[in-house]
Write a protein that holds these residues in place. Structure first.
Motif, mmCIF file in Angstrom:
data_model
loop_
_atom_site.group_PDB
_atom_site.id
_atom_site.type_symbol
_atom_site.label_atom_id
_atom_site.label_comp_id
_atom_site.label_asym_id
_atom_site.label_seq_id
_atom_site.Cartn_x
_atom_site.Cartn_y
_atom_site.Cartn_z
ATOM 1 N N ARG A 1 -69.005 4.139 -58.086
ATOM 2 C CA ARG A 1 -67.722 3.585 -57.667
ATOM 3 C C ARG A 1 -66.968 2.974 -58.836
ATOM 4 O O ARG A 1 -67.566 2.492 -59.795
ATOM 5 C CB ARG A 1 -67.932 2.512 -56.586
ATOM 6 N N THR A 30 -71.634 7.966 -44.197
ATOM 7 C CA THR A 30 -70.454 7.778 -45.044
ATOM 8 C C THR A 30 -69.920 6.360 -44.874
ATOM 9 O O THR A 30 -69.454 5.987 -43.803
ATOM 10 C CB THR A 30 -69.348 8.789 -44.683
ATOM 11 N N GLY A 31 -70.032 5.578 -45.940
ATOM 12 C CA GLY A 31 -69.526 4.214 -45.885
ATOM 13 C C GLY A 31 -70.188 3.405 -44.790
ATOM 14 O O GLY A 31 -71.413 3.364 -44.657
ATOM 15 N N ASP A 43 -63.867 6.692 -43.794
ATOM 16 C CA ASP A 43 -65.278 6.448 -44.140
ATOM 17 C C ASP A 43 -65.717 7.402 -45.252
ATOM 18 O O ASP A 43 -66.270 6.988 -46.281
ATOM 19 C CB ASP A 43 -66.179 6.696 -42.918
ATOM 20 N N ALA A 88 -66.145 6.568 -49.416
ATOM 21 C CA ALA A 88 -67.510 6.671 -49.926
ATOM 22 C C ALA A 88 -67.630 7.693 -51.052
ATOM 23 O O ALA A 88 -68.695 7.831 -51.652
ATOM 24 C CB ALA A 88 -68.461 7.031 -48.787
ATOM 25 N N LYS A 112 -61.888 0.493 -50.527
ATOM 26 C CA LYS A 112 -63.328 0.281 -50.385
ATOM 27 C C LYS A 112 -63.761 0.731 -49.008
ATOM 28 O O LYS A 112 -62.932 1.191 -48.227
ATOM 29 C CB LYS A 112 -63.654 -1.206 -50.582
ATOM 30 N N TYR A 113 -65.035 0.570 -48.684
ATOM 31 C CA TYR A 113 -65.560 1.044 -47.407
ATOM 32 C C TYR A 113 -64.804 0.463 -46.206
ATOM 33 O O TYR A 113 -64.585 1.151 -45.209
ATOM 34 C CB TYR A 113 -67.041 0.692 -47.267
#
Length: 431
Positions: free
Chosen positions: A66, A218-219, A252, A256, A363-364
């Motif tokens: 990230r 995912t996330g 999501d 991610a 972000k997530y």
């Protein structure tokens, strides 16, 4: 005045990953292309918004890595500026290893300039004694200058002066237009425009379905969790939960770092998710014709850009809920009524509801916000179609134009230090 096709090509584009680290990667790639040797160091100076939005977001194809610094380092090895916001789509395992090696040598820096706002990236890439720089401003793909060892090799001013492409950008033109005049462009769509819009639906539905697939994590799995707890009514009765789940699952996967593109809107992939999927899911539920669906989604894109052109490409408020949420509310309302005035009323409800939602970076948890924008867009459309409309109160003015102006005033005068405060909080984690 621009055409609907020119609008779509300028404001609705494929993007791989979050557009802020995408802009950083694009600037690095364009600078590196002026160099002949291997990259020794990268330094990117970015605006407060670019820094904030890229700190925590996943980078596509990196298995969970990230941040802006990863995007910058990776682009030094595989970035291609010709791909635009899909700049990193050729990323390989070898590229990731090389990028991580450069990061471990502390040879990559991404630093915020807190006096720079909106979209701004200045990437400097060094190879031996040579250094190339690229500046991006105003839009995520807006390369304005490229230099090699201090000498200008590209200037947007010089380029446009020698072409017919002079004049205000489409975003600037949108900012000066009345809402009704802007959205009337949907009436000029032809088959090619319809297919372009529907390609965006396919793109965003694909990543949403990836996020909903039980085989993938995912996330925060926001969309998948909503679907799982909606029970058997998910595909038949509970349209609101389906809208929220599809939009959230796409976010999501995107946040991610899933290596799948989305069709963006007004410079943002999450805006594209919110602007497209609620309208598309609603259209599928009511079995609307393909052209009818495409026009409603184009209406959503136009309405989203109407708001974003006034608030700015990046702002302290959460654009994927406020601007794109308003766009989706307008699109759903137009899909069901063909009434631009009612669509504008639905936008007022979103602006009165969500205008205070701040952007604290990509972000997530953006999946939560995207889901909120999506479901509230649907609810706003239902309220307006039920015969209700908001009176002037709070930030809501007597009409859409006045309301957006009010929101911009509060954003500029009341939230001008918000990004600085958020960056201070974020940086405490790295202290």
């Amino acid at each position: 005045m621009f055409t609907i096709r020119e609008f779509l090509r300028a404001e609705v584009k494929p993007a791989l990953g979050c557009t802020e680290p995408g802009a950083v990667a694009l600037a690095v790639a364009r600078a590196r292309e002026e160099l002949k040797g291997k990259v020794d160091a990268v330094c990117a100076v970015v605006s407060d918004s670019i820094y904030k939005n890229g700190v925590d977001v996943g980078i596509p194809g990196t298995d969970g890595l990230r941040g802006n610094n990863v995007a910058a380092s990776l682009s030094a090895f595989c970035g291609k500026s010709e791909y635009g916001l899909e700049v990193l789509k050729d990323c390989s395992r070898d590229n990731i290893a090389a990028a991580m090696d450069l990061l471990e040598k502390n040879a990559v820096q991404v630093v915020p300039d807190l006096e720079k706002h909106g979209v701004y990236v200045k990437a400097s890439v060094r190879s031996g004694k040579d250094e190339a720089c690229c500046i991006i401003e105003k839009s995520h793909t807006g390369i304005t200058e490229v230099t090699l060892n201090g000498k200008t090799v590209f200037s947007a001013e010089t380029s446009s002066a020698g072409s017919a492409a002079t004049g205000a950008s489409i975003t600037d033109q949108v900012a000066g237009m009345k809402f009704r005049d802007l959205v009337s462009l949907v009436d000029t769509m032809d088959t090619e425009d319809v297919e372009y819009v529907m390609a965006g639906v396919d793109m965003n539905m694909a990543i949403a379905e990836y996020g909903l697939d039980p085989a993938h994590t995912t996330g925060l799995d926001v969309g998948k969790t909503i679907k799982e707890h909606s029970g058997p009514c998910f595909d038949s009765e509970d349209l609101s939960m389906k809208i929220k789940a599809y939009a959230a699952s796409a976010a999501d996967a995107r946040m991610a770092g899933t290596p799948m593109p989305v069709m963006s809107s007004a410079g943002s992939g999450n805006h594209g998710v919110t602007a497209i999927l609620p309208v598309a899911v609603c259209a599928a539920h009511y079995k609307k014709e393909r052209e009818e669906t495409a026009k409603a989604i184009a209406f959503s894109h136009l309405a989203t850009s109407y708001v974003k052109s006034r608030t700015g490409r990046l702002s302290p408020t959460c654009g994927c809920t406020v601007a794109a949420g308003a766009g989706a509310a307008a699109g759903i309302t137009y899909l069901m009524t063909k009434d631009a005035e009612k669509a504008a009323e639905a936008m007022l409800l979103i602006l009165g509801n969500l205008a205070g939602m701040m952007c604290d970076g990509a972000k997530y948890t953006c999946a939560l916000k995207v889901g909120t924008g999506a479901i509230e867009a649907y609810h706003a459309a239902l309220i307006v179609m039920g015969g209700h409309h908001p009176e002037a109160q709070g930030l809501v003015g007597h009409n859409l134009e006045n309301t957006v102006d009010n929101m911009v005033t509060v954003s500029k005068n009341g939230m001008e230090n918000l990004d600085r405060a958020i960056i201070e909080v974020i940086n405490q984690r790295f202290a």
